[in-house]
Scaffold this motif. Structure first.
Motif, PDB file in Angstrom:
ATOM      1  N   ASP A 198      20.760 -32.611   3.094  1.00 26.29           N
ATOM      2  CA  ASP A 198      19.922 -33.349   2.146  1.00 26.29           C
ATOM      3  C   ASP A 198      18.540 -32.712   2.036  1.00 26.29           C
ATOM      4  N   VAL A 199      17.973 -32.355   3.201  1.00 23.24           N
ATOM      5  CA  VAL A 199      16.656 -31.717   3.211  1.00 23.24           C
ATOM      6  C   VAL A 199      16.713 -30.393   2.448  1.00 23.24           C
ATOM      7  N   GLN A 200      17.739 -29.611   2.708  1.00 20.32           N
ATOM      8  CA  GLN A 200      17.910 -28.326   2.042  1.00 20.32           C
ATOM      9  C   GLN A 200      18.010 -28.502   0.529  1.00 20.32           C
ATOM     10  N   GLN A 201      18.779 -29.506   0.110  1.00 23.71           N
ATOM     11  CA  GLN A 201      18.964 -29.742  -1.312  1.00 23.71           C
ATOM     12  C   GLN A 201      17.653 -30.129  -1.990  1.00 23.71           C
ATOM     13  N   GLU A 202      16.899 -31.025  -1.360  1.00 25.26           N
ATOM     14  CA  GLU A 202      15.642 -31.474  -1.965  1.00 25.26           C
ATOM     15  C   GLU A 202      14.610 -30.355  -2.018  1.00 25.26           C
ATOM     16  N   LEU A 203      14.536 -29.566  -0.968  1.00 22.31           N
ATOM     17  CA  LEU A 203      13.553 -28.481  -0.951  1.00 22.31           C
ATOM     18  C   LEU A 203      13.947 -27.357  -1.901  1.00 22.31           C
ATOM     19  N   SER A 204      15.227 -27.241  -2.191  1.00 25.07           N
ATOM     20  CA  SER A 204      15.663 -26.215  -3.139  1.00 25.07           C
ATOM     21  C   SER A 204      15.193 -26.540  -4.554  1.00 25.07           C
ATOM     22  N   LYS A 205      14.826 -27.798  -4.788  1.00 28.67           N
ATOM     23  CA  LYS A 205      14.344 -28.210  -6.108  1.00 28.67           C
ATOM     24  C   LYS A 205      12.862 -27.909  -6.317  1.00 28.67           C
ATOM     25  N   VAL A 206      12.160 -27.535  -5.243  1.00 25.32           N
ATOM     26  CA  VAL A 206      10.721 -27.292  -5.343  1.00 25.32           C
ATOM     27  C   VAL A 206      10.480 -25.999  -6.114  1.00 25.32           C
ATOM     28  N   ALA A 207       9.705 -26.090  -7.189  1.00 30.89           N
ATOM     29  CA  ALA A 207       9.430 -24.923  -8.015  1.00 30.89           C
ATOM     30  C   ALA A 207       8.560 -23.922  -7.265  1.00 30.89           C
ATOM     31  N   ALA A 208       8.694 -22.666  -7.633  1.00 31.23           N
ATOM     32  CA  ALA A 208       7.913 -21.605  -6.991  1.00 31.23           C
ATOM     33  C   ALA A 208       6.425 -21.900  -7.106  1.00 31.23           C
ATOM     34  N   GLY A 209       5.729 -21.784  -5.982  1.00 34.20           N
ATOM     35  CA  GLY A 209       4.290 -22.008  -5.947  1.00 34.20           C
ATOM     36  C   GLY A 209       3.883 -23.457  -5.768  1.00 34.20           C
ATOM     37  N   GLN A 210       4.855 -24.387  -5.764  1.00 32.12           N
ATOM     38  CA  GLN A 210       4.550 -25.801  -5.600  1.00 32.12           C
ATOM     39  C   GLN A 210       4.713 -26.220  -4.139  1.00 32.12           C
TER      40      GLN A 210
ATOM     41  N   SER B  64       7.392 -39.029  14.057  1.00 32.44           N
ATOM     42  CA  SER B  64       6.931 -38.216  15.181  1.00 32.44           C
ATOM     43  C   SER B  64       6.174 -39.092  16.166  1.00 32.44           C
ATOM     44  N   ASN B  65       6.539 -39.006  17.436  1.00 32.84           N
ATOM     45  CA  ASN B  65       5.825 -39.748  18.493  1.00 32.84           C
ATOM     46  C   ASN B  65       5.731 -41.236  18.199  1.00 32.84           C
ATOM     47  N   GLY B  66       6.823 -41.794  17.681  1.00 32.31           N
ATOM     48  CA  GLY B  66       6.868 -43.236  17.509  1.00 32.31           C
ATOM     49  C   GLY B  66       6.341 -43.777  16.209  1.00 32.31           C
ATOM     50  N   GLY B  67       5.890 -42.921  15.280  1.00 26.59           N
ATOM     51  CA  GLY B  67       5.352 -43.405  14.012  1.00 26.59           C
ATOM     52  C   GLY B  67       5.626 -42.434  12.886  1.00 26.59           C
ATOM     53  N   ASN B  68       5.417 -42.891  11.660  1.00 30.82           N
ATOM     54  CA  ASN B  68       5.649 -42.068  10.475  1.00 30.82           C
ATOM     55  C   ASN B  68       4.342 -41.530   9.930  1.00 30.82           C
ATOM     56  N   SER B  69       4.402 -40.351   9.335  1.00 31.97           N
ATOM     57  CA  SER B  69       3.238 -39.785   8.660  1.00 31.97           C
ATOM     58  C   SER B  69       3.709 -38.830   7.579  1.00 31.97           C
ATOM     59  N   PHE B  70       2.885 -38.679   6.538  1.00 33.13           N
ATOM     60  CA  PHE B  70       3.185 -37.718   5.475  1.00 33.13           C
ATOM     61  C   PHE B  70       2.598 -36.358   5.839  1.00 33.13           C
ATOM     62  N   ARG B  71       3.352 -35.297   5.594  1.00 33.64           N
ATOM     63  CA  ARG B  71       2.905 -33.926   5.825  1.00 33.64           C
ATOM     64  C   ARG B  71       3.148 -33.105   4.557  1.00 33.64           C
ATOM     65  N   VAL B  72       2.229 -32.215   4.264  1.00 31.46           N
ATOM     66  CA  VAL B  72       2.361 -31.349   3.094  1.00 31.46           C
ATOM     67  C   VAL B  72       2.805 -29.959   3.542  1.00 31.46           C
ATOM     68  N   LEU B  73       3.925 -29.500   2.972  1.00 35.87           N
ATOM     69  CA  LEU B  73       4.412 -28.138   3.205  1.00 35.87           C
ATOM     70  C   LEU B  73       3.920 -27.263   2.044  1.00 35.87           C
ATOM     71  N   HIS B  74       3.095 -26.288   2.352  1.00 35.04           N
ATOM     72  CA  HIS B  74       2.637 -25.361   1.314  1.00 35.04           C
ATOM     73  C   HIS B  74       3.712 -24.317   1.040  1.00 35.04           C
ATOM     74  N   TYR B  75       3.886 -23.994  -0.245  1.00 36.53           N
ATOM     75  CA  TYR B  75       4.925 -23.043  -0.608  1.00 36.53           C
ATOM     76  C   TYR B  75       4.650 -21.714   0.100  1.00 36.53           C
ATOM     77  N   PRO B  76       5.652 -21.154   0.789  1.00 37.68           N
ATOM     78  CA  PRO B  76       5.422 -19.941   1.588  1.00 37.68           C
ATOM     79  C   PRO B  76       5.086 -18.738   0.719  1.00 37.68           C
ATOM     80  N   GLU B  77       4.093 -17.983   1.143  1.00 35.16           N
ATOM     81  CA  GLU B  77       3.691 -16.781   0.414  1.00 35.16           C
ATOM     82  C   GLU B  77       4.831 -15.766   0.445  1.00 35.16           C
ATOM     83  N   GLY B  78       5.055 -15.156  -0.708  1.00 34.84           N
ATOM     84  CA  GLY B  78       6.082 -14.126  -0.782  1.00 34.84           C
ATOM     85  C   GLY B  78       7.475 -14.670  -0.915  1.00 34.84           C
ATOM     86  N   ALA B  79       7.632 -16.000  -1.000  1.00 36.64           N
ATOM     87  CA  ALA B  79       8.974 -16.586  -1.094  1.00 36.64           C
ATOM     88  C   ALA B  79       9.461 -16.564  -2.530  1.00 36.64           C
TER      89      ALA B  79
END
Length: 389
Positions: free
Chosen positions: A354-366, A374-389
């Protein structure tokens, strides 16, 4: 076996009321107070509040020298402050420093405890807990409570509970002997310039909901993960700490109107608080496989064995992080082995596929937004589009 402890406190009234930390007197069967003129007085516990880590004592004396309250909302970084206390048993020690920062969040694992701490570089060491942080006018603006240090001794980072929390808590302890706190039953994070675009928040202000407890007032009111709370009873919410302090100072049964930004639209959500229990209440190239992902994540199934090993609650479902490549997007986002990915770009996931499928939808540069347990609680994290990908 009898154990002895030592802390600090401050006299707040001539008739003998004294404020200290709850952790200083917790479990004590006999409390003695040593005054500045070396008198030793027997003290009784008026009341204590584990949530705010505050306690009030009373000694049978009159005409004691006391210190007036200051206004912690007027404290600014850079101003001079003094910390009074008994570090390591060296009585009546005064250290001087500045306010390093304000509105610091609470590092405690109990998310119910309010933050908004004053950070100072005035030396605070073991034994300083419960002592006053005083401004240049001689007014108490905080109660020293903990330090952050790899060695356990002062390293330039001490923290004090601001009087905006201390004074109403102390007043209630003196009046009722206990404090009742309200609870919505949600976990929240700050909205930041980095993640604001994912919530349609152009101001990058407010508190974003990362978790809603089942059967809580928040759940009954219809609050959803990803909602951004921007106002409470018409009062602007700047960050999650501000909202947390406001709520925890309300009584159970209090009705609040929350202004919520949901999917780009503003809604008003009424909620009635319940009592807070003091005990607390990846995008992969198809040829790379799960272990080597261009976002720097290696994922696995959250099996019953893994769930037990990581002590993941039964209501948490997602994909467990097995590997984080150093220097990758995942590493830069603070993801760690053992974290569980619950959502990708606001879509729930239950497996690595599921994670793979959703991340495959992310447009280049987005960028991509992850909800992570994590550690007993939820938090939002931002993944920056990898350079050169």
């Amino acid at each position: 076996q009898i154990e002895h402890g030592l802390g600090s406190g401050v006299v707040i009234s001539p008739d003998g009321y004294i404020v200290t930390n709850n952790h200083v007197i917790e479990g004590a069967v006999d409390i003695r107070v040593t005054t500045s003129d070396r008198r030793v007085l027997k003290a009784k516990l008026v009341g204590a509040d584990p949530i705010t880590d505050l306690a009030v004592l009373k000694v049978s004396e009159a005409n004691l020298a006391s210190v007036p309250w200051g206004d912690s909302t007027q404290v600014r970084p850079g101003q001079t402050v003094l910390a009074f206390g008994n570090p390591y048993g060296f009585r009546f020690t005064v250290t001087r420093g500045i306010v390093s920062a304000i509105n610091r969040s609470n590092p405690d694992s109990n998310r119910s405890k309010p933050g908004e701490f004053i950070q100072t570089d005035a030396a605070i060491n073991p034994g300083n807990s419960g002592g006053p942080l005083v401004d240049s006018r001689g007014q108490v603006v905080g109660i020293n409570t903990f330090l952050v240090s790899p060695s356990g001794t002062f390293s330039g980072m001490g923290f004090a509970i601001p009087t905006q929390i201390v004074k109403p808590t102390v007043d209630e302890l003196i009046r009722d002997g206990k404090v009742e706190h309200g609870r919505i039953g949600i976990a929240i994070n700050d909205v930041t310039p980095e993640n604001a675009k994912f919530f349609g928040d152009s101001t990058a202000m407010g508190a974003v909901v990362t978790q809603v407890d089942p059967n809580s007032p928040g759940a009954k009111a219809g609050i959803q993960i990803g909602d951004v709370i921007t106002q409470i009873n018409g009062q602007k919410v700047n960050d999650s700490g501000e909202l947390q302090v406001y709520v925890v100072q309300q009584k159970p049964g209090t009705k609040l109107d929350l202004t919520v930004l949901r999917n780009g639209k503003t809604e008003t959500v009424p909620v009635t608080l319940e009592a807070l229990n003091a005990s607390g209440a990846n995008n992969a190239n198809a040829t790379e496989g799960q272990g080597k992902m261009r976002w720097g994540l290696g994922l696995g199934e959250l099996s019953s064995d893994i769930r037990q090993q990581l002590q993941v609650p039964g209501n948490v479902h997602g994909a467990v992080i097995e590997q984080v490549r150093p220097g990758s997007s995942a590493d830069n986002a603070g993801l760690q082995q053992g974290d569980v990915i619950l959502e990708v770009n606001r879509h729930k996931v239950s497996s690595p596929a599921d994670v793979q499928q959703e991340l495959s939808k992310v447009a280049a540069g987005q960028d991509a937004l992850l909800l992570v347990w994590s550690n007993g609680g939820n938090s939002f994290r931002v993944l920056h589009y990898p350079e050169g990908a």
